[in-house]
Design an enzyme around this catalytic site. Structure first.
Site, PDB file in Angstrom:
ATOM      1  N   HIS A  37       0.856  -1.186   0.000  1.00 21.19           N
ATOM      2  CA  HIS A  37       0.000   0.000   0.000  1.00 21.19           C
ATOM      3  C   HIS A  37       0.888   1.232   0.000  1.00 21.19           C
ATOM      4  CE1 HIS A  37       1.168  -0.814   4.142  1.00 21.19           C
ATOM      5  NE2 HIS A  37       1.230   0.511   4.249  1.00 21.19           N
ATOM      6  N   HIS A 121       6.004   6.290  -0.722  1.00 18.89           N
ATOM      7  CA  HIS A 121       6.723   5.074  -1.118  1.00 18.89           C
ATOM      8  C   HIS A 121       5.835   3.868  -0.863  1.00 18.89           C
ATOM      9  CE1 HIS A 121       7.253   5.179   3.226  1.00 18.89           C
ATOM     10  NE2 HIS A 121       7.430   3.866   3.157  1.00 18.89           N
TER      11      HIS A 121
HETATM   12  P1  ATP Z   1       5.863  -3.501  11.326  1.00 18.74           P
HETATM   13  O1  ATP Z   1       5.854  -2.254  12.176  1.00 18.74           O
HETATM   14  O2  ATP Z   1       5.481  -4.739  12.065  1.00 18.74           O
HETATM   15  O3  ATP Z   1       7.104  -3.640  10.525  1.00 18.74           O
HETATM   16  P2  ATP Z   1       4.233  -2.007   9.517  1.00 18.74           P
HETATM   17  O4  ATP Z   1       5.286  -0.950   9.645  1.00 18.74           O
HETATM   18  O5  ATP Z   1       3.784  -2.405   8.161  1.00 18.74           O
HETATM   19  O6  ATP Z   1       4.674  -3.321  10.263  1.00 18.74           O
HETATM   20  P3  ATP Z   1       2.678  -0.242  11.085  1.00 18.74           P
HETATM   21  O7  ATP Z   1       3.891   0.067  11.917  1.00 18.74           O
HETATM   22  O8  ATP Z   1       1.368  -0.367  11.768  1.00 18.74           O
HETATM   23  O9  ATP Z   1       2.935  -1.579  10.297  1.00 18.74           O
HETATM   24  O10 ATP Z   1       2.592   0.857   9.970  1.00 18.74           O
HETATM   25  C1  ATP Z   1       1.497   0.979   9.092  1.00 18.74           C
HETATM   26  C2  ATP Z   1       1.905   1.812   7.903  1.00 18.74           C
HETATM   27  O11 ATP Z   1       2.349   3.097   8.327  1.00 18.74           O
HETATM   28  C3  ATP Z   1       3.080   1.243   7.108  1.00 18.74           C
HETATM   29  O12 ATP Z   1       2.934   1.633   5.764  1.00 18.74           O
HETATM   30  C4  ATP Z   1       4.279   1.928   7.685  1.00 18.74           C
HETATM   31  O13 ATP Z   1       5.347   2.013   6.751  1.00 18.74           O
HETATM   32  C5  ATP Z   1       3.715   3.307   7.985  1.00 18.74           C
HETATM   33  N1  ATP Z   1       4.393   3.883   9.128  1.00 18.74           N
HETATM   34  C6  ATP Z   1       4.614   3.289  10.309  1.00 18.74           C
HETATM   35  N2  ATP Z   1       5.245   4.106  11.165  1.00 18.74           N
HETATM   36  C7  ATP Z   1       5.439   5.258  10.502  1.00 18.74           C
HETATM   37  C8  ATP Z   1       6.023   6.505  10.816  1.00 18.74           C
HETATM   38  N3  ATP Z   1       6.555   6.750  12.008  1.00 18.74           N
HETATM   39  N4  ATP Z   1       6.024   7.455   9.847  1.00 18.74           N
HETATM   40  C9  ATP Z   1       5.494   7.233   8.648  1.00 18.74           C
HETATM   41  N5  ATP Z   1       4.919   6.077   8.280  1.00 18.74           N
HETATM   42  C10 ATP Z   1       4.885   5.106   9.182  1.00 18.74           C
END
Ligand code: ATP
Ligand code: MG
Length: 180
Positions: A37, A121
């Protein structure tokens, strides 16, 4: 608490293309095509009662549909410890406008403003701090990656449950992009 983010869903065809990029580097955690996504705003953990307010705020976002093209591959992190491998997005004014409107709506709903600049991205893999040297040939081999242009007609509020085998995303609400 509920963990939320706002993102664009990618068409199957585009995720198929992206899955073709998901090989050729050892010891990384590739993202499943179904989970690919494009995040527009990471909200993070909020109290559950805030959900209807966030939903209400997002439902007031007016923006027109547009087309997007993905291009290039790159990493987040530094040269000694790359953390994320991702596909980039061709510069798109409509995407910036949409993102700005979502940001304003969320601040209006009472969330803290996001101080960081969004770098649009699609995450392809998580790398656990890999040396960039190991990625050079992959990055070169895929530098010319470019998707077809694909139309977007909605954006989505997702919840994210962090589990042992990675995050599980669930759409909580969908918001149409209205043609102007
Ligand atoms: P994991 O944390 O287990 O690696 P994930 O990153 O896919 O999994 P989430 O941390 O819930 O899951 O993040 C959901 C979405 O938001 C993902 O697309 C992630 O890249 C983005 N995301 C997470 N943290 C941030 C942040 N601090 N800033 C910008 N985007 C974020
Ligand atoms: Mg995360």
């Amino acid at each position: 608490m509920i963990r939320l983010f706002v993102a664009l869903e990618l068409p199957d065809r585009v995720r198929d293309r992206l899955s073709g990029l998901c090989n050729g580097v050892p010891d990384v955690r590739w993202v499943e095509p179904a989970n690919m996504h494009l995040t527009l705003r990471f909200i993070g953990e909020v109290e559950e009662p805030l959900l209807p307010e966030i939903d209400h705020a997002l439902s007031n976002v007016r923006s027109s549909g547009f087309s997007l093209t993905l291009e290039g591959v790159d990493i987040f992190g530094d040269r000694r410890r790359a953390r994320t491998l991702w596909a980039g997005v061709q510069g798109c004014e409509s995407l910036k406008v949409l993102q700005g409107r979502i940001e304003s709506a969320l601040v209006w709903a009472g969330l803290d403003a996001e101080p960081r600049k969004l770098h649009p991205h699609v995450t392809l893999a998580r790398l656990k701090g890999m040396k960039v040297d190991k990625l050079v040939s992959y990055l070169q081999a895929n530098a010319a990656f470019r998707s077809e242009a694909f139309p977007l007609s909605e954006f989505v509020l997702y919840s994210s449950s962090l589990g042992r085998s990675g995050a599980v995303y669930a759409p909580e609400a969908r918001y149409p992009l209205i043609s102007a």
